[in-house]
Design a protein around this motif. Structure first.
Motif, PDB file in Angstrom:
ATOM      1  N   GLY A 114       0.671  -1.450   0.157  1.00 17.92           N
ATOM      2  CA  GLY A 114      -0.068  -0.033  -0.279  1.00 17.92           C
ATOM      3  C   GLY A 114       1.444   1.269   0.183  1.00 17.92           C
ATOM      4  N   ALA A 115       0.169   2.299  -0.565  1.00 18.51           N
ATOM      5  CA  ALA A 115       0.785   3.229   0.074  1.00 18.51           C
ATOM      6  C   ALA A 115       0.660   4.456   1.143  1.00 18.51           C
ATOM      7  CB  ALA A 115       0.149   4.612  -1.967  1.00 18.51           C
ATOM      8  N   VAL A 116       0.959   4.960   1.813  1.00 14.19           N
ATOM      9  CA  VAL A 116       1.222   5.587   2.726  1.00 14.19           C
ATOM     10  C   VAL A 116       1.111   7.848   2.245  1.00 14.19           C
ATOM     11  CG1 VAL A 116       1.543   6.390   5.172  1.00 14.19           C
ATOM     12  CG2 VAL A 116       1.920   4.310   4.444  1.00 14.19           C
ATOM     13  N   TYR A 117       0.249   8.298   3.088  1.00 17.10           N
ATOM     14  CA  TYR A 117      -0.131   9.886   2.736  1.00 17.10           C
ATOM     15  C   TYR A 117      -0.264  10.582   3.675  1.00 17.10           C
ATOM     16  CZ  TYR A 117      -1.385   7.747  -1.749  1.00 17.10           C
ATOM     17  OH  TYR A 117      -1.415   6.985  -2.557  1.00 17.10           O
ATOM     18  N   GLU A 118      -0.112  11.694   3.962  1.00 18.41           N
ATOM     19  CA  GLU A 118       0.128  12.810   5.202  1.00 18.41           C
ATOM     20  C   GLU A 118      -1.857  12.882   4.691  1.00 18.41           C
ATOM     21  OE1 GLU A 118       0.671  17.437   6.485  1.00 18.41           O
ATOM     22  OE2 GLU A 118       2.231  16.186   5.260  1.00 18.41           O
ATOM     23  N   ALA A 119      -2.550  13.328   5.387  1.00 21.61           N
ATOM     24  CA  ALA A 119      -3.974  13.692   4.990  1.00 21.61           C
ATOM     25  C   ALA A 119      -4.111  14.223   6.586  1.00 21.61           C
ATOM     26  CB  ALA A 119      -5.104  11.970   4.624  1.00 21.61           C
ATOM     27  N   ARG A 120      -5.493  15.421   6.495  1.00 22.79           N
ATOM     28  CA  ARG A 120      -6.510  15.606   7.412  1.00 22.79           C
ATOM     29  C   ARG A 120      -7.488  15.678   7.475  1.00 22.79           C
ATOM     30  NH1 ARG A 120      -2.508  19.873   9.573  1.00 22.79           N
ATOM     31  NH2 ARG A 120      -1.317  20.253   8.331  1.00 22.79           N
ATOM     32  N   GLN A 121      -7.962  15.587   8.854  1.00 24.86           N
ATOM     33  CA  GLN A 121      -9.765  15.270   9.062  1.00 24.86           C
ATOM     34  C   GLN A 121     -10.548  16.542   8.559  1.00 24.86           C
ATOM     35  OE1 GLN A 121     -10.492  14.354  12.993  1.00 24.86           O
ATOM     36  NE2 GLN A 121     -11.865  12.624  12.150  1.00 24.86           N
ATOM     37  N   LEU A 122     -10.263  16.320   8.229  1.00 23.16           N
ATOM     38  CA  LEU A 122     -12.034  17.655   7.713  1.00 23.16           C
ATOM     39  C   LEU A 122     -12.807  18.362   9.181  1.00 23.16           C
ATOM     40  CD1 LEU A 122     -13.060  16.422   3.847  1.00 23.16           C
ATOM     41  CD2 LEU A 122     -11.848  17.530   4.586  1.00 23.16           C
ATOM     42  N   ARG A 123     -12.945  17.124   9.167  1.00 19.25           N
ATOM     43  CA  ARG A 123     -14.031  17.763  10.225  1.00 19.25           C
ATOM     44  C   ARG A 123     -13.021  18.712  11.439  1.00 19.25           C
ATOM     45  NH1 ARG A 123     -14.856  15.725  15.125  1.00 19.25           N
ATOM     46  NH2 ARG A 123     -14.386  13.567  14.028  1.00 19.25           N
ATOM     47  N   THR A 124     -12.258  18.485  12.092  1.00 18.11           N
ATOM     48  CA  THR A 124     -10.991  18.831  12.803  1.00 18.11           C
ATOM     49  C   THR A 124      -9.701  19.716  12.209  1.00 18.11           C
ATOM     50  OG1 THR A 124     -10.069  16.664  13.096  1.00 18.11           O
ATOM     51  CG2 THR A 124     -11.840  17.359  14.792  1.00 18.11           C
ATOM     52  N   ALA A 129      -7.402  17.776  11.897  1.00 18.75           N
ATOM     53  CA  ALA A 129      -6.380  17.233  12.478  1.00 18.75           C
ATOM     54  C   ALA A 129      -5.079  16.405  11.126  1.00 18.75           C
ATOM     55  CB  ALA A 129      -6.554  15.569  13.355  1.00 18.75           C
ATOM     56  N   ARG A 130      -4.109  16.380  12.023  1.00 18.33           N
ATOM     57  CA  ARG A 130      -3.072  15.419  10.284  1.00 18.33           C
ATOM     58  C   ARG A 130      -2.795  14.227  10.693  1.00 18.33           C
ATOM     59  NH1 ARG A 130       3.882  17.291  10.798  1.00 18.33           N
ATOM     60  NH2 ARG A 130       4.223  16.931   8.554  1.00 18.33           N
ATOM     61  N   VAL A 131      -3.293  13.823  10.201  1.00 15.69           N
ATOM     62  CA  VAL A 131      -2.599  12.138  10.543  1.00 15.69           C
ATOM     63  C   VAL A 131      -2.085  11.890   9.270  1.00 15.69           C
ATOM     64  CG1 VAL A 131      -5.074  11.819  11.413  1.00 15.69           C
ATOM     65  CG2 VAL A 131      -5.222  11.748   9.189  1.00 15.69           C
ATOM     66  N   HIS A 157       0.557  -0.257  22.719  1.00 21.60           N
ATOM     67  CA  HIS A 157       1.475  -0.351  23.373  1.00 21.60           C
ATOM     68  C   HIS A 157       2.433   1.116  22.512  1.00 21.60           C
ATOM     69  CE1 HIS A 157       6.029  -1.105  23.225  1.00 21.60           C
ATOM     70  NE2 HIS A 157       6.106  -1.663  24.216  1.00 21.60           N
ATOM     71  N   PRO A 158       2.958   2.315  23.364  1.00 21.68           N
ATOM     72  CA  PRO A 158       3.542   3.237  22.787  1.00 21.68           C
ATOM     73  C   PRO A 158       4.502   2.906  21.703  1.00 21.68           C
ATOM     74  CG  PRO A 158       4.355   2.848  25.405  1.00 21.68           C
ATOM     75  CD  PRO A 158       3.290   1.898  24.702  1.00 21.68           C
ATOM     76  N   GLY A 159       5.238   1.686  21.113  1.00 23.33           N
ATOM     77  CA  GLY A 159       6.061   1.871  20.631  1.00 23.33           C
ATOM     78  C   GLY A 159       5.746   1.368  19.386  1.00 23.33           C
ATOM     79  N   ILE A 160       4.231   0.808  19.368  1.00 22.07           N
ATOM     80  CA  ILE A 160       3.638   0.786  18.045  1.00 22.07           C
ATOM     81  C   ILE A 160       2.364   1.433  17.737  1.00 22.07           C
ATOM     82  CG2 ILE A 160       1.288  -1.056  16.893  1.00 22.07           C
ATOM     83  CD1 ILE A 160       3.172  -3.129  18.935  1.00 22.07           C
ATOM     84  N   VAL A 161       2.039   2.229  16.369  1.00 20.36           N
ATOM     85  CA  VAL A 161       1.058   3.169  15.711  1.00 20.36           C
ATOM     86  C   VAL A 161       0.604   2.706  15.999  1.00 20.36           C
ATOM     87  CG1 VAL A 161       1.243   2.250  13.456  1.00 20.36           C
ATOM     88  CG2 VAL A 161       1.167   4.216  14.339  1.00 20.36           C
ATOM     89  N   GLU A 162      -0.787   4.262  16.109  1.00 18.79           N
ATOM     90  CA  GLU A 162      -1.907   3.499  16.894  1.00 18.79           C
ATOM     91  C   GLU A 162      -2.634   4.247  15.674  1.00 18.79           C
ATOM     92  OE1 GLU A 162      -5.260   5.673  19.663  1.00 18.79           O
ATOM     93  OE2 GLU A 162      -3.002   6.377  19.662  1.00 18.79           O
ATOM     94  N   ILE A 163      -4.090   3.190  15.561  1.00 22.17           N
ATOM     95  CA  ILE A 163      -4.659   3.549  14.276  1.00 22.17           C
ATOM     96  C   ILE A 163      -6.132   4.247  14.975  1.00 22.17           C
ATOM     97  CG2 ILE A 163      -6.824   2.166  12.702  1.00 22.17           C
ATOM     98  CD1 ILE A 163      -4.591  -0.030  11.872  1.00 22.17           C
ATOM     99  N   TYR A 164      -6.955   4.993  14.368  1.00 17.52           N
ATOM    100  CA  TYR A 164      -7.580   5.744  14.861  1.00 17.52           C
ATOM    101  C   TYR A 164      -9.088   5.410  14.522  1.00 17.52           C
ATOM    102  CZ  TYR A 164      -4.156   8.651  16.373  1.00 17.52           C
ATOM    103  OH  TYR A 164      -2.270   9.977  16.364  1.00 17.52           O
ATOM    104  N   TYR A 205      -7.144   2.624   6.011  1.00 16.54           N
ATOM    105  CA  TYR A 205      -7.282   2.935   7.771  1.00 16.54           C
ATOM    106  C   TYR A 205      -6.081   4.624   8.099  1.00 16.54           C
ATOM    107  CZ  TYR A 205      -3.021   0.671   8.777  1.00 16.54           C
ATOM    108  OH  TYR A 205      -0.898  -0.180   8.301  1.00 16.54           O
ATOM    109  N   VAL A 206      -6.451   4.961   9.269  1.00 13.73           N
ATOM    110  CA  VAL A 206      -5.225   6.274   9.197  1.00 13.73           C
ATOM    111  C   VAL A 206      -5.144   5.994  11.246  1.00 13.73           C
ATOM    112  CG1 VAL A 206      -6.374   7.924  10.304  1.00 13.73           C
ATOM    113  CG2 VAL A 206      -7.479   7.348   8.175  1.00 13.73           C
ATOM    114  N   MET A 207      -3.927   6.232  11.267  1.00 17.26           N
ATOM    115  CA  MET A 207      -3.063   6.339  12.076  1.00 17.26           C
ATOM    116  C   MET A 207      -2.496   8.203  12.427  1.00 17.26           C
ATOM    117  SD  MET A 207      -0.276   4.286   9.883  1.00 17.26           S
ATOM    118  CE  MET A 207      -0.443   4.214   8.064  1.00 17.26           C
ATOM    119  N   GLU A 208      -1.863   7.242  13.503  1.00 16.97           N
ATOM    120  CA  GLU A 208      -1.116   8.989  13.719  1.00 16.97           C
ATOM    121  C   GLU A 208       0.516   9.437  13.514  1.00 16.97           C
ATOM    122  OE1 GLU A 208       1.510   8.255  17.461  1.00 16.97           O
ATOM    123  OE2 GLU A 208       0.997   5.332  17.814  1.00 16.97           O
ATOM    124  N   HIS A 209       0.072  10.504  12.770  1.00 19.04           N
ATOM    125  CA  HIS A 209       1.153  10.973  12.088  1.00 19.04           C
ATOM    126  C   HIS A 209       2.348  11.529  12.478  1.00 19.04           C
ATOM    127  CE1 HIS A 209       3.008  13.888   9.607  1.00 19.04           C
ATOM    128  NE2 HIS A 209       3.091  13.351   8.677  1.00 19.04           N
TER     129      HIS A 209
END
Length: 226
Positions: free
Chosen positions: A47-57, A59-61, A92-99, A111-115
């Motif tokens: 897959g490809a990973v993109y920087e994105a913005r949540q339209l409502r808030t 937030a950078r994701v 776990h703090p060492g594993i990326v969080e999925i939002y 899927y959207v995760m922490e940036h």
């Protein structure tokens, strides 16, 4: 008429935009549910990973999307969804969080995760050179902690390498273990080697344990070997 026919029959190379479209890459401003694509970050085998913005808030994701060329394969879609399932099992703090999780208009999952702002360990090594033992331990300890949490949850990463370890900028450095795309659950799933092509074990050859290369039964020790 012959000249017109000749011109119409001429072949040409695809433009960059046409190649991107054929691969299903998302342009800047593309919508994905409640998110808008800002810019590409990275492209991997699945897959490809993109920087994105949540339209409502606003937030950078970061958003990972299955490649368009793989979306027609039920096996690859299932593997992508399994990655989401695996990461969501872990907190776990060492594993990326999925939002968030969703589908594009064409049906591809994302899927959207922490940036994360930083660079991968392999790039960091090329930029800074050899680490001191103390520096190496500072980076390896959180990776080992993340692996310990994964193994306790019955998950084998199977691809622990520099390009799958992310180091944040600034101090103190935060370290994240990335890409559970070929992770294996230590419970019965699709045969002894999971999501593999017959006779071919997934992973990166230079860091694979012998039993992983041979496609035989594996356990958490392959991650320790890597």
């Amino acid at each position: 008429m012959d000249g017109l026919a000749t011109r119409n029959d001429e072949t040409r190379a695809f433009s960059l935009e046409e190649r991107s479209f054929s691969r299903g890459e998302l342009p800047c401003g593309a919508r994905a549910g409640d998110y808008s694509v800002v810019t590409p970050i990275a492209r991997g085998g699945c897959g490809a990973v993109y920087e994105a913005r949540q339209l409502r808030t606003g937030a950078r994701v970061a958003m990972k999307v299955l490649h368009g060329t793989l979306a027609a394969s039920p096996k690859m879609v299932k593997r992508f969804l399994r990655e989401i399932e695996v990461v969501r099992r872990l907190n776990h703090p060492g594993i990326v969080e999925i939002y968030d999780v969703g589908e594009l208009a064409d049906g591809r999952p994302f899927y959207v995760m922490e940036h994360l702002d930083g660079l991968t360990l392999d790039v960091l090594l090329r930029q800074e050179g050899r680490f001191s033992p103390e520096q190496a331990l500072d980076l390896l300890e959180p990776v080992c902690s993340a692996l310990d949490a994964a193994h306790a949850a019955g998950i084998i990463h199977r691809d622990v390498k520099g390009s799958n370890i992310f180091v944040s900028r600034g101090a103190p450095r935060k370290v994240k273990l990335l890409d559970f795309g070929i992770a294996k659950l230590m419970e019965a799933e699709d045969g002894p080697t999971g999501f593999t092509t017959a006779g071919r074990a997934p992973g990166t050859l230079t860091i694979m344990a012998p039993e992983q290369i041979l496609g035989g039964p594996i356990d958490a020790r392959v991650d320790v070997y890597a």
